[in-house]
Design an enzyme around this catalytic site. Structure first.
Site: not given
Ligand code: CAA
Length: 257
Positions: A132, A64, A112, A109
């Site tokens: 993270e 992200a 993910e 992300g």
């Protein structure tokens, strides 16, 4: 301008996250564009699979967008996580077979996103992890739930709590990726997807995929009922008859879907 490039082939599409200057990091635009591309391809006649990759030499998706998240309030973080989940769920619940081609870093992300896909192929240079916790975050686009379902609870906890990256060989060893590809990655991945689609019934693949995904969230007996139902439903179309007649006639099948 879209942050995602879509190249439609006859029976599948190549979807490329195209922000190489930020290692294809997922901001709101990318998440929205990926969602729109998935919806569009799901409604494209004849399109049965999506091959998802990242632009440039270095990364699939490096996570992200950290710059976008730095000043989030809790409510903004909630909205961003919901947006991420909406996109991941659109991919995992669409009727398309989804294949991630991990051509470099797949972090946070990015991993993910790959986990929302049915199948993960990795280049030898791929590096994967959920870093993270090193940023004071947790995996917020599905990693705490999808990773243990793929590699098991212990290995998922190790990756999430350590934040360490693993290479393609280790990812293959723990079942995080289905294959490690050599040579021209995109060409090899296209061969892989073509072979998966050729002479296979699209209706049968969709039904099998749906039974598997739906059943994984249910107790075994309820999942088995889904399979029975899907098996029977297939016979309302012509593919079982076409496939079995071709087998008995020693010919290649030509399916409807
Ligand atoms: N968000 C925003 N920008 C990113 C980014 C990210 N996740 N990852 C890389 N970039 C940017 C860098 O800031 C840099 O930009 P500038 O050129 O403007 O400085 C550019 O991409 C190139 O990156 P690096 O110079 O860092 O490249 P490198 O080869 O030295 O390192 C890397 C590569 C190891 C992948 C490193 O970029 C890195 O660690 N990136 C962050 C990975 C990460 O922590 N991801 C998790 C994000 S949090 C998350 O995903 C939360 C969630 O689950 C929802």
């Amino acid at each position: 301008m879209s942050t995602v490039r879509v190249e439609k082939k006859e029976s599948y599409a190549i979807v490329t996250v195209d922000r190489p200057e930020a290692l294809n990091a997922l901001n709101e635009d990318v998440l929205n564009d990926l969602h729109a591309a998935t919806q569009d391809l799901s409604q494209t006649p004849g399109c049965r699979a999506m091959l998802l990759t990242g632009a440039g030499e270095k990364a699939f998706v490096a996570g992200a967008d950290i710059a976008a998240m730095e000043q989030f309030t809790p409510n903004e973080a909630l909205k961003f996580a919901e947006l991420g989940h909406r996109t991941m769920n659109a991919i995992s619940s669409s009727e398309l077979i989804s294949i991630a081609l991990i051509n470099g870093f797949a972090l946070g992300g990015g991993l993910e996103l790959a986990l929302a896909c049915d199948i993960r192929l990795a280049g030898a240079n791929a590096r994967m992890g959920l870093p993270e916790v090193t940023l004071g975050l947790l995996p917020g686009f599905g990693g705490t739930q999808r990773l243990p379902r793929v590699v098991g609870r212990g290995l998922a906890l190790e990756m999430i709590l350590s934040g360490d990256m693993i290479d393609a060989g280790r990812a293959y060893e723990i079942g995080l990726v289905n294959r490690v590809l050599e040579g021209d990655l995109l060409a090899e991945a296209e061969k892989y997807v073509s072979k998966m689609l050729e002479y296979k019934s699209g209706a049968a693949q969709r039904a099998a995929r749906w039974a598997l995904h739906a059943g994984m969230d249910l107790p075994l007996t309820a999942g088995l009922q889904k399979e029975i139902h899907q098996f029977s439903e297939l016979f309302s179309g012509s593919d079982p008859q076409k496939g079995m007649a071709a087998f008995l006639a020693k010919q290649k099948p030509e399916f409807e879907s």
